[in-house]
Design a protein around this motif. Structure first.
Motif, PDB file in Angstrom:
ATOM      1  N   LEU A  65       0.835  -1.158   0.090  1.00  0.00           N
ATOM      2  CA  LEU A  65       0.066  -0.081  -0.172  1.00  0.00           C
ATOM      3  C   LEU A  65       0.913   1.222  -0.199  1.00  0.00           C
ATOM      4  O   LEU A  65       1.957   1.155   0.527  1.00  0.00           O
ATOM      5  N   ILE A  66       0.079   2.252  -0.209  1.00  0.00           N
ATOM      6  CA  ILE A  66       0.876   3.731  -0.274  1.00  0.00           C
ATOM      7  C   ILE A  66       0.777   4.136   1.208  1.00  0.00           C
ATOM      8  O   ILE A  66      -0.307   3.923   1.606  1.00  0.00           O
ATOM      9  N   HIS A  67       2.031   4.663   1.749  1.00  0.00           N
ATOM     10  CA  HIS A  67       1.657   5.007   3.172  1.00  0.00           C
ATOM     11  C   HIS A  67       1.498   6.538   3.310  1.00  0.00           C
ATOM     12  O   HIS A  67       2.441   7.448   2.923  1.00  0.00           O
ATOM     13  N   LEU A  68       0.359   6.953   3.544  1.00  0.00           N
ATOM     14  CA  LEU A  68       0.102   8.460   3.826  1.00  0.00           C
ATOM     15  C   LEU A  68       0.177   8.843   5.107  1.00  0.00           C
ATOM     16  O   LEU A  68      -1.043   8.622   5.750  1.00  0.00           O
ATOM     17  N   SER A  69       1.212   9.509   5.713  1.00  0.00           N
ATOM     18  CA  SER A  69       1.361   9.859   7.139  1.00  0.00           C
ATOM     19  C   SER A  69       1.546  11.398   7.117  1.00  0.00           C
ATOM     20  O   SER A  69       2.408  11.861   6.805  1.00  0.00           O
ATOM     21  N   THR A  70       0.428  11.850   7.630  1.00  0.00           N
ATOM     22  CA  THR A  70       0.410  13.431   7.601  1.00  0.00           C
ATOM     23  C   THR A  70       1.752  13.709   8.594  1.00  0.00           C
ATOM     24  O   THR A  70       2.156  14.927   8.243  1.00  0.00           O
ATOM     25  N   GLY A  71       1.828  13.271   9.667  1.00  0.00           N
ATOM     26  CA  GLY A  71       2.868  13.571  10.301  1.00  0.00           C
ATOM     27  C   GLY A  71       4.252  13.608   9.815  1.00  0.00           C
ATOM     28  O   GLY A  71       4.931  14.599   9.669  1.00  0.00           O
ATOM     29  N   ASP A  72       4.469  12.297   8.854  1.00  0.00           N
ATOM     30  CA  ASP A  72       5.796  12.357   8.187  1.00  0.00           C
ATOM     31  C   ASP A  72       5.944  13.697   7.112  1.00  0.00           C
ATOM     32  O   ASP A  72       7.105  14.205   6.919  1.00  0.00           O
ATOM     33  N   LEU A  73       4.632  13.772   6.628  1.00  0.00           N
ATOM     34  CA  LEU A  73       4.856  14.727   5.400  1.00  0.00           C
ATOM     35  C   LEU A  73       4.902  16.139   5.956  1.00  0.00           C
ATOM     36  O   LEU A  73       5.984  16.745   5.243  1.00  0.00           O
ATOM     37  N   LEU A  74       4.397  16.439   7.215  1.00  0.00           N
ATOM     38  CA  LEU A  74       4.770  17.875   7.611  1.00  0.00           C
ATOM     39  C   LEU A  74       6.231  17.872   8.132  1.00  0.00           C
ATOM     40  O   LEU A  74       6.886  18.757   8.008  1.00  0.00           O
ATOM     41  N   ARG A  75       6.827  16.628   8.686  1.00  0.00           N
ATOM     42  CA  ARG A  75       8.159  16.822   9.178  1.00  0.00           C
ATOM     43  C   ARG A  75       9.026  16.839   8.090  1.00  0.00           C
ATOM     44  O   ARG A  75       9.996  17.652   8.241  1.00  0.00           O
ATOM     45  N   LYS A  76       8.582  16.553   6.814  1.00  0.00           N
ATOM     46  CA  LYS A  76       9.547  16.647   5.644  1.00  0.00           C
ATOM     47  C   LYS A  76       9.355  18.009   5.245  1.00  0.00           C
ATOM     48  O   LYS A  76      10.389  18.628   4.869  1.00  0.00           O
ATOM     49  N   GLU A  77       8.247  18.712   5.114  1.00  0.00           N
ATOM     50  CA  GLU A  77       8.136  19.950   4.822  1.00  0.00           C
ATOM     51  C   GLU A  77       8.823  21.177   5.767  1.00  0.00           C
ATOM     52  O   GLU A  77       9.409  22.068   5.509  1.00  0.00           O
ATOM     53  N   ALA A 133      11.558  20.048   7.556  1.00  0.00           N
ATOM     54  CA  ALA A 133      13.075  20.068   7.247  1.00  0.00           C
ATOM     55  C   ALA A 133      13.503  20.667   5.885  1.00  0.00           C
ATOM     56  O   ALA A 133      14.477  21.280   5.977  1.00  0.00           O
ATOM     57  N   ALA A 134      12.549  20.860   4.899  1.00  0.00           N
ATOM     58  CA  ALA A 134      12.774  21.591   3.753  1.00  0.00           C
ATOM     59  C   ALA A 134      12.664  22.968   3.801  1.00  0.00           C
ATOM     60  O   ALA A 134      12.879  23.647   2.951  1.00  0.00           O
ATOM     61  N   GLU A 135      12.150  23.500   5.123  1.00  0.00           N
ATOM     62  CA  GLU A 135      11.856  24.766   5.381  1.00  0.00           C
ATOM     63  C   GLU A 135      11.020  25.478   4.319  1.00  0.00           C
ATOM     64  O   GLU A 135      11.168  26.533   3.932  1.00  0.00           O
ATOM     65  N   THR A 136       9.958  24.723   3.638  1.00  0.00           N
ATOM     66  CA  THR A 136       8.972  25.323   2.886  1.00  0.00           C
ATOM     67  C   THR A 136       8.119  26.238   3.709  1.00  0.00           C
ATOM     68  O   THR A 136       8.022  26.223   4.999  1.00  0.00           O
ATOM     69  N   PRO A 137       7.477  27.216   2.991  1.00  0.00           N
ATOM     70  CA  PRO A 137       6.261  28.020   3.611  1.00  0.00           C
ATOM     71  C   PRO A 137       5.418  27.067   4.524  1.00  0.00           C
ATOM     72  O   PRO A 137       5.150  27.480   5.763  1.00  0.00           O
ATOM     73  N   LEU A 138       5.021  26.226   3.892  1.00  0.00           N
ATOM     74  CA  LEU A 138       3.788  25.213   4.586  1.00  0.00           C
ATOM     75  C   LEU A 138       4.439  24.688   6.165  1.00  0.00           C
ATOM     76  O   LEU A 138       3.911  24.709   7.038  1.00  0.00           O
ATOM     77  N   GLY A 139       5.852  24.339   5.931  1.00  0.00           N
ATOM     78  CA  GLY A 139       6.744  23.631   6.722  1.00  0.00           C
ATOM     79  C   GLY A 139       6.837  24.687   8.056  1.00  0.00           C
ATOM     80  O   GLY A 139       6.741  24.368   8.920  1.00  0.00           O
ATOM     81  N   ILE A 140       7.286  25.832   7.687  1.00  0.00           N
ATOM     82  CA  ILE A 140       7.418  26.914   8.765  1.00  0.00           C
ATOM     83  C   ILE A 140       6.171  27.314   9.291  1.00  0.00           C
ATOM     84  O   ILE A 140       6.267  27.469  10.878  1.00  0.00           O
ATOM     85  N   SER A 141       4.964  27.279   8.700  1.00  0.00           N
ATOM     86  CA  SER A 141       3.811  27.648   9.434  1.00  0.00           C
ATOM     87  C   SER A 141       3.405  26.458  10.336  1.00  0.00           C
ATOM     88  O   SER A 141       2.711  26.638  11.541  1.00  0.00           O
ATOM     89  N   ALA A 142       3.547  25.280   9.824  1.00  0.00           N
ATOM     90  CA  ALA A 142       3.068  23.900  10.569  1.00  0.00           C
ATOM     91  C   ALA A 142       3.917  23.727  11.753  1.00  0.00           C
ATOM     92  O   ALA A 142       3.399  23.236  12.679  1.00  0.00           O
ATOM     93  N   LYS A 143       5.358  24.175  11.776  1.00  0.00           N
ATOM     94  CA  LYS A 143       6.226  23.883  12.844  1.00  0.00           C
ATOM     95  C   LYS A 143       5.888  24.391  14.029  1.00  0.00           C
ATOM     96  O   LYS A 143       5.622  23.677  15.198  1.00  0.00           O
ATOM     97  N   ALA A 144       5.241  25.599  14.387  1.00  0.00           N
ATOM     98  CA  ALA A 144       4.750  26.044  15.464  1.00  0.00           C
ATOM     99  C   ALA A 144       3.711  25.399  15.858  1.00  0.00           C
ATOM    100  O   ALA A 144       3.831  25.356  17.248  1.00  0.00           O
ATOM    101  N   PHE A 145       2.788  24.906  15.357  1.00  0.00           N
ATOM    102  CA  PHE A 145       1.705  24.115  15.700  1.00  0.00           C
ATOM    103  C   PHE A 145       2.194  22.755  16.397  1.00  0.00           C
ATOM    104  O   PHE A 145       1.987  22.524  17.591  1.00  0.00           O
ATOM    105  N   MET A 146       2.948  22.163  15.530  1.00  0.00           N
ATOM    106  CA  MET A 146       3.556  20.821  16.078  1.00  0.00           C
ATOM    107  C   MET A 146       4.280  20.705  17.237  1.00  0.00           C
ATOM    108  O   MET A 146       4.097  20.147  18.148  1.00  0.00           O
ATOM    109  N   ASP A 147       5.257  21.868  17.234  1.00  0.00           N
ATOM    110  CA  ASP A 147       6.204  21.668  18.501  1.00  0.00           C
ATOM    111  C   ASP A 147       5.410  22.012  19.672  1.00  0.00           C
ATOM    112  O   ASP A 147       5.566  21.633  20.614  1.00  0.00           O
ATOM    113  N   ASP A 148       4.138  22.772  19.402  1.00  0.00           N
ATOM    114  CA  ASP A 148       3.282  23.101  20.688  1.00  0.00           C
ATOM    115  C   ASP A 148       2.353  21.953  20.806  1.00  0.00           C
ATOM    116  O   ASP A 148       1.527  22.152  22.027  1.00  0.00           O
ATOM    117  N   GLY A 149       2.305  20.871  20.135  1.00  0.00           N
ATOM    118  CA  GLY A 149       1.509  19.864  20.416  1.00  0.00           C
ATOM    119  C   GLY A 149       0.109  20.016  19.998  1.00  0.00           C
ATOM    120  O   GLY A 149      -0.990  19.367  20.211  1.00  0.00           O
TER     121      GLY A 149
END
Ligand code: B4P
Length: 195
Positions: free
Chosen positions: A27-39, A41-57
């Protein structure tokens, strides 16, 4: 397509079991947690905005996650099936996922709900925190917040799928192999229907 949601609280073992399930069922594995962590790591605009939410739980806003998953479904439409790991995490995401899949006439077949009590979850996440380097693992207060948010925002997703009779509870405490076997038993029942 064999579309399965692996559902459960933070630390219930979704990521651990997903790795084994995608290998066995191709199967294809679609993990939103992994996708967000990749964004992130790549410092994309999506990743930069997601980081604050994720770090805060906290959960990343629905529109961001739904947009990301919509692209992935389009790219993997010819796959044998998709294993959704950590998505949907709100009822809004669940409704959006059903809509995306209805356009392709390929619904969710089953929601496998890993049942683990809160004491065990906290124990696992503290242990994961010793090695993961994840900011959301590092702080017990943030871990507790994640469990509260899970109860308030994510648990209702199981009621949503319950109305379509798609939820199967699976014991999530035990050895990784025993839990894997229980999940496989449930997937085997639906994979016969798909073939
Ligand atoms: P995720 O990456 O989805 O991860 P998780 O819920 O923390 O853990 P998982 O259940 O996968 O547990 P694991 O296998 O690692 O989410 C991270 C964050 O991303 C969210 O808080 C949110 O901010 C954001 N996010 C992701 N998706 C989103 C969405 N859809 N909408 C909005 N925001 C979103 O297992 C945990 C530990 O237990 C591991 O160390 C493992 O080794 C251990 N373990 C596993 N099975 C075990 C067993 N049987 N016995 C003992 N230990 C076990």
């Amino acid at each position: 397509m064999l579309n399965i949601i692996l559902f459960g609280p933070p630390g219930s073992g979704k990521g651990t079991q997903s790795e084994k399930l995608v290998e066995k069922y191709h199967l294809i594995h679609l993990s939103t947690g992994d996708l967000l962590r990749k964004e992130i790591a790549a410092e994309t605009p999506l990743g930069i905005s997601a980081k604050a939410f994720m770090d805060d739980g906290k959960l990343v806003p629905d529109d961001v996650v739904i947009g990301m998953i919509g692209n992935c479904i389009d790219e993997n439409f010819h796959a044998k099936g998709i294993l959704f790991d950590g998505f949907p995490r709100t009822v809004t995401q669940a409704v959006a996922l059903d809509l995306l899949l209805s356009h392709k006439s390929t619904p969710i077949k089953k929601v496998l709900f890993l049942k683990v009590n809160e004491d065990e979850l906290i124990k696992r996440l503290v242990k994961r925190g010793e090695t993961s380097g994840r900011a959301d693992d590092a702080n017990p207060e943030i871990q507790k917040r994640r469990q509260v948010i899970y109860k308030e925002q994510t648990l209702p997703v199981s009621d949503y799928y319950e109305q379509f009779d798609k939820v199967v509870n699976v014991e999530g405490i035990g050895t990784i192999d025993d839990i894997f076997n229980s999940l496989c038993e449930e997937i085997d029942k639906v994979s016969l229907e798909v073939e």
